[in-house]
Design a protein around this motif. Structure first.
Motif, PDB file in Angstrom:
ATOM      1  N   ALA A 319       0.826  -1.213   0.000  1.00 51.07           N
ATOM      2  CA  ALA A 319       0.000   0.000   0.000  1.00 51.07           C
ATOM      3  C   ALA A 319       0.858   1.260   0.000  1.00 51.07           C
ATOM      4  N   ARG A 320       1.950   1.242   0.766  1.00 51.58           N
ATOM      5  CA  ARG A 320       2.853   2.398   0.784  1.00 51.58           C
ATOM      6  C   ARG A 320       3.536   2.591  -0.568  1.00 51.58           C
ATOM      7  N   GLN A 321       3.938   1.493  -1.201  1.00 53.27           N
ATOM      8  CA  GLN A 321       4.569   1.583  -2.510  1.00 53.27           C
ATOM      9  C   GLN A 321       3.584   2.073  -3.561  1.00 53.27           C
ATOM     10  N   GLN A 322       2.342   1.612  -3.495  1.00 55.51           N
ATOM     11  CA  GLN A 322       1.333   2.079  -4.429  1.00 55.51           C
ATOM     12  C   GLN A 322       1.052   3.558  -4.242  1.00 55.51           C
ATOM     13  N   GLN A 323       1.027   4.019  -3.006  1.00 57.07           N
ATOM     14  CA  GLN A 323       0.789   5.431  -2.740  1.00 57.07           C
ATOM     15  C   GLN A 323       1.928   6.293  -3.264  1.00 57.07           C
ATOM     16  N   SER A 324       3.179   5.840  -3.072  1.00 52.11           N
ATOM     17  CA  SER A 324       4.324   6.604  -3.579  1.00 52.11           C
ATOM     18  C   SER A 324       4.331   6.644  -5.092  1.00 52.11           C
ATOM     19  N   SER A 325       3.959   5.536  -5.746  1.00 49.16           N
ATOM     20  CA  SER A 325       3.908   5.526  -7.211  1.00 49.16           C
ATOM     21  C   SER A 325       2.810   6.441  -7.729  1.00 49.16           C
ATOM     22  N   ASP A 326       1.673   6.498  -7.029  1.00 50.49           N
ATOM     23  CA  ASP A 326       0.599   7.399  -7.431  1.00 50.49           C
ATOM     24  C   ASP A 326       1.022   8.858  -7.283  1.00 50.49           C
ATOM     25  N   LEU A 327       1.748   9.153  -6.217  1.00 43.21           N
ATOM     26  CA  LEU A 327       2.217  10.527  -6.020  1.00 43.21           C
ATOM     27  C   LEU A 327       3.225  10.929  -7.091  1.00 43.21           C
ATOM     28  N   SER A 328       4.145  10.034  -7.428  1.00 44.13           N
ATOM     29  CA  SER A 328       5.133  10.332  -8.464  1.00 44.13           C
ATOM     30  C   SER A 328       4.466  10.488  -9.829  1.00 44.13           C
ATOM     31  N   TYR A 329       3.433   9.678 -10.099  1.00 44.74           N
ATOM     32  CA  TYR A 329       2.710   9.823 -11.369  1.00 44.74           C
ATOM     33  C   TYR A 329       1.964  11.150 -11.422  1.00 44.74           C
ATOM     34  N   ALA A 330       1.377  11.553 -10.296  1.00 48.35           N
ATOM     35  CA  ALA A 330       0.666  12.830 -10.263  1.00 48.35           C
ATOM     36  C   ALA A 330       1.619  14.001 -10.437  1.00 48.35           C
ATOM     37  N   GLU A 331       2.829  13.917  -9.884  1.00 45.87           N
ATOM     38  CA  GLU A 331       3.799  14.998 -10.059  1.00 45.87           C
ATOM     39  C   GLU A 331       4.293  15.074 -11.497  1.00 45.87           C
ATOM     40  N   ASN A 332       4.458  13.922 -12.135  1.00 46.27           N
ATOM     41  CA  ASN A 332       4.939  13.943 -13.527  1.00 46.27           C
ATOM     42  C   ASN A 332       3.889  14.473 -14.480  1.00 46.27           C
ATOM     43  N   THR A 333       2.632  14.170 -14.195  1.00 41.40           N
ATOM     44  CA  THR A 333       1.582  14.683 -15.074  1.00 41.40           C
ATOM     45  C   THR A 333       1.222  16.126 -14.770  1.00 41.40           C
TER      46      THR A 333
END
Length: 333
Positions: A319-333
């Protein structure tokens, strides 16, 4: 001498003297007035007072056209205006002070948690394992009587006290740093169901054995006081564990996953002590087999609890890894 005629402020009077027109060779006496519309110029009044220099007077400024409505809007006295500005800045300063003071309790709470990490496990070890492993059983066990039963129950009460303090420390360490954040950890329904099944099974086995021995189905019979010495503390501590788990579920405490592990680890040691006492009492073989079966049962349940802890840790990591990946995707977009 005639008094000059006063014209309105919107027009100006210009008197032309006599002009000679050369082209017509005529002398014309032009003594008339020509009026021109005055260009609109805004004159700002200047207020003067003949007051004494020792008396304070309101100071007025001539503002520009852009700031005429906002400059010193509240009061004509500049000193009172400055005083009101200071009062406006005062709540901002007090808000900053309150913000700084609100962060101080969380920092102090973080400092208080470090001793809990160091004191919690040794406290559990001192109250649970040390009296049972190093305290001679012969000094507290005088035979199958009430004094021996109370002595064994006192050992388990000491462990229960240490376990309660340990769980309180673990709950405090699991809470968030800021008091404003709410930490509620709800145990799954399936987890609570299987825990209750394991606990009820742990109750059912010895109670059915007692009932069978009382009815004469098991021979030779064991006196009641001897049976209470062997399995009485076990049943009492199992009841305390059930109550503690229900409280952690009701309070949504983060230690609901650790509570059964703490009590079940001590229960294995408690049943091993019962095996030793059964050999000293000359208990029949069916009682010793019953205690061995309980030891195997709780070792199995303890292994399942440890597997649940491993699963929960892996789930939290995913869950923590999924949250970090979602945050990084949101920053890139």
């Amino acid at each position: 001498m005639a008094a000059p005629t006063r014209l309105p402020s919107s027009v100006s009077a210009i008197t032309l003297p006599q002009v000679r027109s050369r082209s017509l060779n005529l002398w014309k006496s032009l003594n008339h007035q020509c009026t021109f519309n005055q260009i609109g110029i805004k004159l700002h009044p200047v207020c003067c007072t003949n007051m004494s220099p020792w008396e304070p007077s309101p100071v007025k400024y001539a503002p520009d056209d852009d700031t005429a409505d906002d400059f010193l809007k509240g009061d004509n006295n500049i000193f009172e205006t400055l005083k009101s500005n200071r009062t406006i800045e005062a709540p901002l300063t007090s808000t900053e002070v309150l913000t700084d003071t609100s962060t101080q309790p969380s920092t102090q709470l973080q400092y208080l948690r470090w001793p809990m990490w160091l004191l919690g496990p040794p406290l559990l070890l001192a109250t649970g394992m040390v009296p049972t492993l190093w305290l001679p059983i012969s000094s507290i066990f005088l035979g199958p009587n009430i004094a021996s039963l109370l002595s064994l129950t006192g050992l388990d009460c000491i462990f229960n006290l240490g376990a309660s303090l340990f769980l309180l420390m673990a709950d405090s360490c699991a809470r968030p740093n800021t008091p404003t954040q709410v930490c509620k950890s709800q145990a799954p329904l399936s987890y609570r169901f299987w825990n209750m099944v394991a606990t009820i099974t742990g109750f059912t086995i010895p109670l059915s054995i007692f009932f069978g021995a009382h009815r004469g189905f098991l021979q030779p019979q064991l006196p009641f006081i001897s049976s209470a010495v062997l399995l009485g503390p076990y049943l009492l501590l199992l009841s305390v564990q059930m109550l503690t788990e229900m409280l952690t579920w009701h309070w949504k405490s983060p230690v609901w996953l650790v509570t059964p592990i703490v009590y079940e680890a001590y229960r294995v040691l408690q049943l091993m002590r019962g095996l030793k006492l059964g050999a000293e009492l000359g208990a029949p073989s069916w009682m010793l087999h019953t205690i061995r079966g309980l030891v195997c049962w709780w070792v199995l349940i303890l292994g399942m609890q440890l597997m649940r802890v491993a699963w929960y840790a892996g789930f939290a990591a995913r869950a923590r890894q999924q949250q970090s990946s979602d945050l990084s995707y949101a920053e890139n977009t």
